[in-house]
Design a protein around this motif. Sequence first.
Motif, short mmCIF file in Angstrom:
data_model
loop_
_atom_site.label_atom_id
_atom_site.label_comp_id
_atom_site.label_asym_id
_atom_site.label_seq_id
_atom_site.Cartn_x
_atom_site.Cartn_y
_atom_site.Cartn_z
N LYS A 1 0.86 -1.18 0.00
CA LYS A 1 0.00 0.00 0.00
C LYS A 1 0.89 1.23 0.00
CE LYS A 1 -3.96 -1.99 2.39
NZ LYS A 1 -4.81 -1.94 3.58
N ALA B 1 -6.92 -0.64 -4.27
CA ALA B 1 -7.62 -1.56 -3.37
C ALA B 1 -8.83 -0.78 -2.87
CB ALA B 1 -6.72 -1.99 -2.22
N ILE C 1 -12.69 -0.74 -1.04
CA ILE C 1 -13.64 -1.44 -0.18
C ILE C 1 -15.03 -0.97 -0.55
CG2 ILE C 1 -14.41 -1.83 2.18
CD1 ILE C 1 -11.61 -2.36 2.75
N GLN D 1 -13.14 -6.04 -0.01
CA GLN D 1 -12.05 -5.40 -0.74
C GLN D 1 -11.93 -5.99 -2.15
OE1 GLN D 1 -8.23 -4.48 1.13
NE2 GLN D 1 -7.25 -5.47 -0.61
#
Length: 183
Positions: free
Chosen positions: A56, A85, A87, A92
């Motif tokens: 990330k 990524a 959600i 996710q």
Amino acid sequence: MSDRVDRDVINALIAGHFADPFSVLGMHRTEAGLEVRALLPDATEVWVIEPKTGRKVANLECLDSRGFFSGIMPRRKNPFRYQLAVIWHGQQNLIDDPYSFGPLLKEMDAWLLSEGTHLRPYETLGAQAGTIDGITGTRSASRLSGSLTTGRVVAIGCACAGRRASGSCLSRGRITASSTNSK
């Protein structure tokens, strides 16, 4: 364009009336570093992921409750391939940002199509299978109401999941988009 996106631009993007979404969405160089902007309705959290490492890199802040996200990576100066990524509804999804590819329709094709003199529009318009930056999918472009609308790499076998507002489709666990760019 300033580092902060104007509220009118966000409203036009969400309404589908902004003429050049590529100038706003995707990765852009700013004085503060690289900035990634995404329009992801119903998303609650968005991260920029470096595909090589799976790490990330940045958390995107929700600037508009209708799904406009933005985040700056101050240490990064050069654009790189990235994924998001996202959600949605507690789940996710790892997606390839359709705006990371840039416009796919060549200027000459757009010119010839707009003046109606393109000799082989079937090679440019409609669904075209291909691979861009190692991602295999389908590129789509169509002419609607006198304006040229170009799409992005979309997963083959896309089964729409009711995400019409964002132009997104859910296919084989990957969300992709067919965003528009009118000239």
